[in-house]
Write a protein that holds these residues in place. Sequence first.
Motif, PDB file in Angstrom:
ATOM      1  N   LEU A 192      -0.060   4.866   5.506  1.00 18.56           N
ATOM      2  CA  LEU A 192      -0.355   5.821   4.435  1.00 18.56           C
ATOM      3  C   LEU A 192      -0.351   5.130   3.079  1.00 18.56           C
ATOM      4  O   LEU A 192      -1.246   5.345   2.250  1.00 18.56           O
ATOM      5  CB  LEU A 192       0.663   6.960   4.437  1.00 18.56           C
ATOM      6  CG  LEU A 192       0.447   8.046   5.481  1.00 18.56           C
ATOM      7  CD1 LEU A 192       1.470   9.154   5.317  1.00 18.56           C
ATOM      8  CD2 LEU A 192      -0.972   8.611   5.386  1.00 18.56           C
ATOM      9  N   THR A 233      -3.454   2.994   2.619  1.00 16.66           N
ATOM     10  CA  THR A 233      -4.641   3.845   2.487  1.00 16.66           C
ATOM     11  C   THR A 233      -4.702   4.451   1.085  1.00 16.66           C
ATOM     12  O   THR A 233      -5.767   4.471   0.444  1.00 16.66           O
ATOM     13  CB  THR A 233      -4.595   4.979   3.541  1.00 16.66           C
ATOM     14  OG1 THR A 233      -4.340   4.400   4.820  1.00 16.66           O
ATOM     15  CG2 THR A 233      -5.903   5.744   3.589  1.00 16.66           C
ATOM     16  N   LEU A 234      -3.552   4.915   0.626  1.00 13.30           N
ATOM     17  CA  LEU A 234      -3.500   5.509  -0.715  1.00 13.30           C
ATOM     18  C   LEU A 234      -3.894   4.493  -1.795  1.00 13.30           C
ATOM     19  O   LEU A 234      -4.723   4.773  -2.656  1.00 13.30           O
ATOM     20  CB  LEU A 234      -2.091   6.028  -1.004  1.00 13.30           C
ATOM     21  CG  LEU A 234      -1.848   7.490  -0.621  1.00 13.30           C
ATOM     22  CD1 LEU A 234      -0.407   7.860  -0.847  1.00 13.30           C
ATOM     23  CD2 LEU A 234      -2.788   8.384  -1.448  1.00 13.30           C
ATOM     24  N   LEU A 276      -7.503   3.835  -1.700  1.00  9.78           N
ATOM     25  CA  LEU A 276      -8.251   4.962  -2.268  1.00  9.78           C
ATOM     26  C   LEU A 276      -8.260   4.873  -3.792  1.00  9.78           C
ATOM     27  O   LEU A 276      -9.294   5.097  -4.430  1.00  9.78           O
ATOM     28  CB  LEU A 276      -7.622   6.289  -1.833  1.00  9.78           C
ATOM     29  CG  LEU A 276      -8.081   6.819  -0.471  1.00  9.78           C
ATOM     30  CD1 LEU A 276      -7.298   8.062  -0.097  1.00  9.78           C
ATOM     31  CD2 LEU A 276      -9.569   7.123  -0.497  1.00  9.78           C
TER      32      LEU A 276
END
Lengths: 243, 211
Positions: B149, B152-153, B156
């Motif tokens: 997570l 990925t954050l 992003l």
Amino acid sequence: MPEDMVVRTRGVKRIYHLGKVVVEALRGIDMEVRRGEYISIMGPSGSGKSTLFNMIGGLDKPSEGRVYIDEVDVAQLDAYELAWLRCRKIGYIFQTFNLIPVMTALENVTLPMIFAGMSLDDARDKGVELLERVGLGTRVHHKPFELSGGQQQRVAVARALANDPAIVLADEPTGNLDLKTGKEIISLLKTMNREKQVTIISATHDLKMIDVSDRIFWIRDGRIERVERRADVSIEVGEIEGE
Amino acid sequence: MNQEKVGRQIVLPFSVSVRISFNSMRIRLGRSFITIMGILLTIAFLMSILAQASIQNALISRGSPAIAAKITVDESTQARMRWLISLSLLVCAVGITNSMLMSVTERYREIGTMKCLGALDSFVIRLFLLESLFQGIAGSLLGIIIGTLGVTLISLINYGSEVLRVFPLLELFRYILFSLVVGIVLTTLGAIYPAYRAARMVPAEAMRREE
């Protein structure tokens, strides 16, 4: 009662190697204990009584000599037989109580019964009964840290008796207890000794033990200095307690 | 002669072992939390390195040229990546082994006591193995979730929604499995060795050790 030796040692020696120093903790111990006797092994600290306790209990191996429990040479046993002996024949009580800290009083008492193959329900029933016998009927679900020292030692006594052993070995069972609690534990052991005919062998330097012992082995420097029957011991226990 | 007087039947039902190990973890919540945190952090580190490499590769090969251009991948970055991954594996191995070593050695007395009550060496090892397995699974799963997570954050934020379009799901899944296996294997290996050593000691020695 027939002359039935539940513990026999022959020339037991135990040598420790501490770096280059060789320490002879036991220098040849010969002793015999009859079934149902209450024995105290007395001696100052460092005399080797705890080492002897470990030998008789099959918790350590002698460097030389033999230990027989119920006429079986402990050195000849394999790991399974030794575990069985510790589980079924011998109950242990320690100065530091040594309860499993994460288990309740009842779980501590039932563990040896589970090892012995008893069903969970039977072990539970017997565990509760034993805890009631030692006066902890209302505290079966307490964890060791929720119990006082004396209560923890009572749990340890109940646990030692779980599989109806032939021998209960107690290493300084009163060492961490105050006078009154210590007396209670001693009289509890004596009661068990009388009622269940279980042999009790206690390594101690607590003179209160003399009063209940059938025989006293005095140990000094790894040897048995003398063996006394209670009747021959002249010490008035009451007078010494104040020390 | 031994056969008559001494039996050899000692048992510990599997369900009881599971219960004991689980309770032992639950009650020592603080201690097992630290152990799990140790596993969690190392696995999160490993997972984030793997996931980052995977997402960047996906962006370069399938992302829009503008974004791919933002990621400079030359020989030296590739080498640095490989270096980081091997380093994180090493950190994993050392960190987890250390956590397990600590949690076993501080319980020598308990092991000695169990043996006095008639436990076989294998019971002791089994109990610690189960406990470390629970901790390994919990720590690794949490570490994987946090690592994945997190990366990925960050991706992003750095590269925008393009990341989601090229998201390398299958490859990440493979890395997740890999990290899970690494976490569990290292945890149990780290526990088995000290537990095995403690279990084989004569009880008298095990109980003396702690002092």
